[in-house]
Motif scaffolding. Structure first.
Motif, PDB file in Angstrom:
ATOM      1  N   THR A 278       0.833  -1.211   0.000  1.00 22.79           N
ATOM      2  CA  THR A 278       0.000   0.000   0.000  1.00 22.79           C
ATOM      3  C   THR A 278       0.863   1.255   0.000  1.00 22.79           C
ATOM      4  O   THR A 278       0.480   2.271  -0.593  1.00 22.79           O
ATOM      5  N   LEU A 279       2.029   1.191   0.637  1.00 22.35           N
ATOM      6  CA  LEU A 279       2.936   2.343   0.606  1.00 22.35           C
ATOM      7  C   LEU A 279       3.584   2.482  -0.771  1.00 22.35           C
ATOM      8  O   LEU A 279       3.810   3.599  -1.247  1.00 22.35           O
ATOM      9  N   ALA A 282       1.120   4.197  -2.800  1.00 23.57           N
ATOM     10  CA  ALA A 282       1.057   5.616  -2.448  1.00 23.57           C
ATOM     11  C   ALA A 282       2.196   6.384  -3.104  1.00 23.57           C
ATOM     12  O   ALA A 282       1.998   7.484  -3.632  1.00 23.57           O
ATOM     13  N   VAL A 314      -0.876   2.946   4.613  1.00 21.36           N
ATOM     14  CA  VAL A 314      -1.055   4.232   3.927  1.00 21.36           C
ATOM     15  C   VAL A 314      -1.949   5.150   4.745  1.00 21.36           C
ATOM     16  O   VAL A 314      -1.709   6.367   4.833  1.00 21.36           O
ATOM     17  N   ASN A 315      -2.974   4.606   5.394  1.00 20.05           N
ATOM     18  CA  ASN A 315      -3.871   5.412   6.225  1.00 20.05           C
ATOM     19  C   ASN A 315      -3.246   5.760   7.567  1.00 20.05           C
ATOM     20  O   ASN A 315      -3.482   6.842   8.121  1.00 20.05           O
ATOM     21  N   LEU A 356      -2.528  11.036  -2.010  1.00 19.35           N
ATOM     22  CA  LEU A 356      -1.411  10.096  -1.912  1.00 19.35           C
ATOM     23  C   LEU A 356      -0.074  10.815  -2.032  1.00 19.35           C
ATOM     24  O   LEU A 356       0.918  10.390  -1.437  1.00 19.35           O
ATOM     25  N   VAL A 359       0.828  11.805   1.386  1.00 17.81           N
ATOM     26  CA  VAL A 359       1.336  10.664   2.161  1.00 17.81           C
ATOM     27  C   VAL A 359       2.798  10.416   1.810  1.00 17.81           C
ATOM     28  O   VAL A 359       3.632  10.179   2.691  1.00 17.81           O
ATOM     29  N   ALA A 360       3.119  10.470   0.520  1.00 18.60           N
ATOM     30  CA  ALA A 360       4.501  10.249   0.089  1.00 18.60           C
ATOM     31  C   ALA A 360       5.437  11.254   0.735  1.00 18.60           C
ATOM     32  O   ALA A 360       6.553  10.911   1.151  1.00 18.60           O
TER      33      ALA A 360
END
Length: 384
Positions: A278-279, A282, A314-315, A356, A359-360
Motif C-alpha cells: 500500500t505504501l 502511495a 497508507v492510512n 497520496l 502521504v509520500a
C-alpha cells in the motif's frame, strides 16, 4: 549479526547491508544471521534461511513452532560463538523481540530496524524495547513521538526505505505492450498478498469484484500481480477455480510476476492486500482500496487486539482514511467492485492521487537506508 524474517524485511535488510558497505568502504564487514534471498545475494552468511518461516496465523504458527525454536537456538548459538559488535534485528517482532532478550542478556548490543507496530497492538511490549534494545531505527514519522510519550528516547527516525526508491522501470505504454493490454482503456491491478494463505483468501473476492465490474464496465482490464515468493501457477489455479462460479470472469485477466511497480504505475486503480504494497502504491500515486481477510479464528483472536483507527499503512501514515479499507467480513466482491468503480471516476481519481502525494511527503526523502547505516556506524563507534 542481521536477522530478517519476511520478504519486506529481507529487502530492507539487504539495502541496509549495502548501505553499510558503501558508508564505510575501508571496513571489513562480516555479516551472518537469518536470511532471505536478497540478504544471501548481499553475501550474508546464512545461519537460518528465513524463507520457510514467513507464515501468519495461530494455526500455521502452532504447526511450525519446532522450526522457529530450532532457528532461534541456531541464531543464539551463532551469536554466542561469533560475538558480533551488534545484532541488527529487522521487523519480525514475534521472533526478534525474543531474540533481542537473549542477545541482550549475554551483553550483546541490539539494534532494532523497523519498529514493531506496537502502536497498533500489544503496546505493552514497549517495555521490551526499553529493556532489550539499545537503538531503535524507526521508519514511520509518528513512531518517535509515540515512544517518547512512553519514556523511550533511544529512537531515531530515518525515513521509510521505500521513499525515493519506488519507481517503475517503464511507463504505461510499455507495460501495456508487454502484457497485451490497451493503454487507452482502464486498468485495475489486484495484489492479493505475498503469503499463500493470503492469496487463497483474498484473491477470490478480488476476482468476484472483477466479474461484477466487467458486467457493468466491459472495457475495464484486470492485472493480477504475483508477489515475490509466490508462483503464477498458484494464481492460475485460483483463477481456474473461480471460473466455475456463477459470475463469469472477464476474459481480460492478465497475470504478471516481477512487475508489481510497473503494474501499479500503469493502473487507474488497485485493490491491495494490507501491507507494504500500500505504501508502494502511495509512492506511485495509484488510487487504491486496502483489503484483508484472515481465517475466522485468527481474526477473532488477533484482530480485536488492534487498537488503531486504521489498518492500512497508507492510512496510518496519513492519520486519516485516504484509501477505503475492506477488512474481513467487509471484503466481498460487491463492496470491492463498488469502491473500485468509484476510483475510476476521473474527479475522484485525481483527488485520490493528490492525497497520496501528501502521504509520500510524510514518508520522508530518499536515503533512509543510508541514514540507517550512518546511525548504526555511529552507535558502533560510541559502543567500542
Amino acid at each position: 549479526m542481521i536477522v530478517a524474517g519476511e520478504a519486506s524485511g529481507d529487502a530492507h535488510a539487504a539495502a541496509l547491508v549495502r548501505a553499510l558497505r558503501d558508508a564505510a568502504p575501508q571496513a571489513r564487514f562480516d555479516f551472518f544471521g537469518a536470511t532471505g534471498p536478497l540478504l544471501r545475494t548481499a553475501k550474508v552468511d546464512s545461519i537460518v534461511r528465513s524463507d520457510d518461516l514467513a507464515i501468519v496465523g495461530l494455526l500455521e504458527i502452532g504447526s511450525a513452532l519446532p522450526k522457529f525454536w530450532r532457528a532461534y537456538q541456531l541464531l543464539k548459538q551463532a551469536a554466542i560463538e561469533r560475538q558480533p559488535e551488534a545484532g541488527i534485528l529487522v521487523d519480525w517482532p514475534d521472533f526478534n523481540l525474543k531474540l533481542a532478550r537473549a542477545l541482550h542478556r549475554r551483553g550483546l548490543k541490539v539494534i532494532y530496524y523497523i519498529s514493531p507496530q506496537l502502536w497498533a497492538w500489544r503496546s505493552h511490549r514497549a517495555r521490551n524495547i526499553q529493556r532489550d534494545v539499545d537503538l531503535l531505527l524507526s521508519i514511520l514519522p509518528f513512531e518517535q513521538d509515540w515512544y517518547a510519550d512512553r519514556g523511550i528516547d533511544h529512537v531515531e527516525f530515518v525515513g521509510h526505505p521505500l521513499a525515493g526508491e519506488v519507481k517503475a522501470r517503464y511507463g504505461r505504454a510499455e507495460f501495456c505492450r508487454q502484457t497485451k493490454l490497451d493503454p487507452n482503456l482502464p486498468i485495475i491491478s489486484l495484489l492479493p498478498g505475498s503469503r499463500r494463505k493470503e492469496v487463497e483468501r483474498i484473491l477470490p473476492p478480488m476476482l468476484e469484484a472483477a466479474a461484477l465490474i466487467s458486467a457493468r464496465r466491459p472495457e475495464v482490464q484486470f492485472v493480477v500481480v504475483v508477489a515475490p515468493g509466490r508462483s503464477s501457477d498458484e494464481v492460475r489455479d485460483i483463477v481456474r477455480a473461480q471460473r466455475s462460479t456463477p459470475e463469469p470472469l472477464p476474459s481480460c485477466i492478465h497475470i504478471v510476476s516481477g512487475q508489481s511497480r510497473e503494474a501499479l504505475a500503469a493502473s487507474d486503480a488497485a485493490a491491495i492486500a494490507s501491507g507494504t504494497a500500500t505504501l508502494e502504491a502511495a509512492l506511485l500515486e495509484t488510487p487504491m482500496v486496502v483489503v484483508y481477510k484472515e481465517s475466522g479464528i485468527n481474526w477473532h483472536t488477533l484482530g480485536r487486539l488492534i487498537t488503531t483507527d486504521h489498518y492500512g499503512l497508507v492510512n496510518l501514515v496519513a492519520g486519516e482514511c485516504v484509501a477505503t479499507e475492506l477488512m474481513q467480513n467487509d471484503l466481498n466482491g460487491e463492496r470491492l467492485a463498488n469502491e473500485l468503480l468509484l476510483l475510476l471516476d476521473k474527479k475522484r481519481n485525481e483527488e485520490a492521487r493528490a492525497r497520496l502525494r501528501e502521504v509520500a511527503d510524510e514518508l520522508g526523502e530518499g536515503g533512509a537506508s543510508q541514514r540507517a547505516a550512518n546511525c548504526v556506524l555511529q552507535a558502533l563507534r560510541e559502543w567500542s
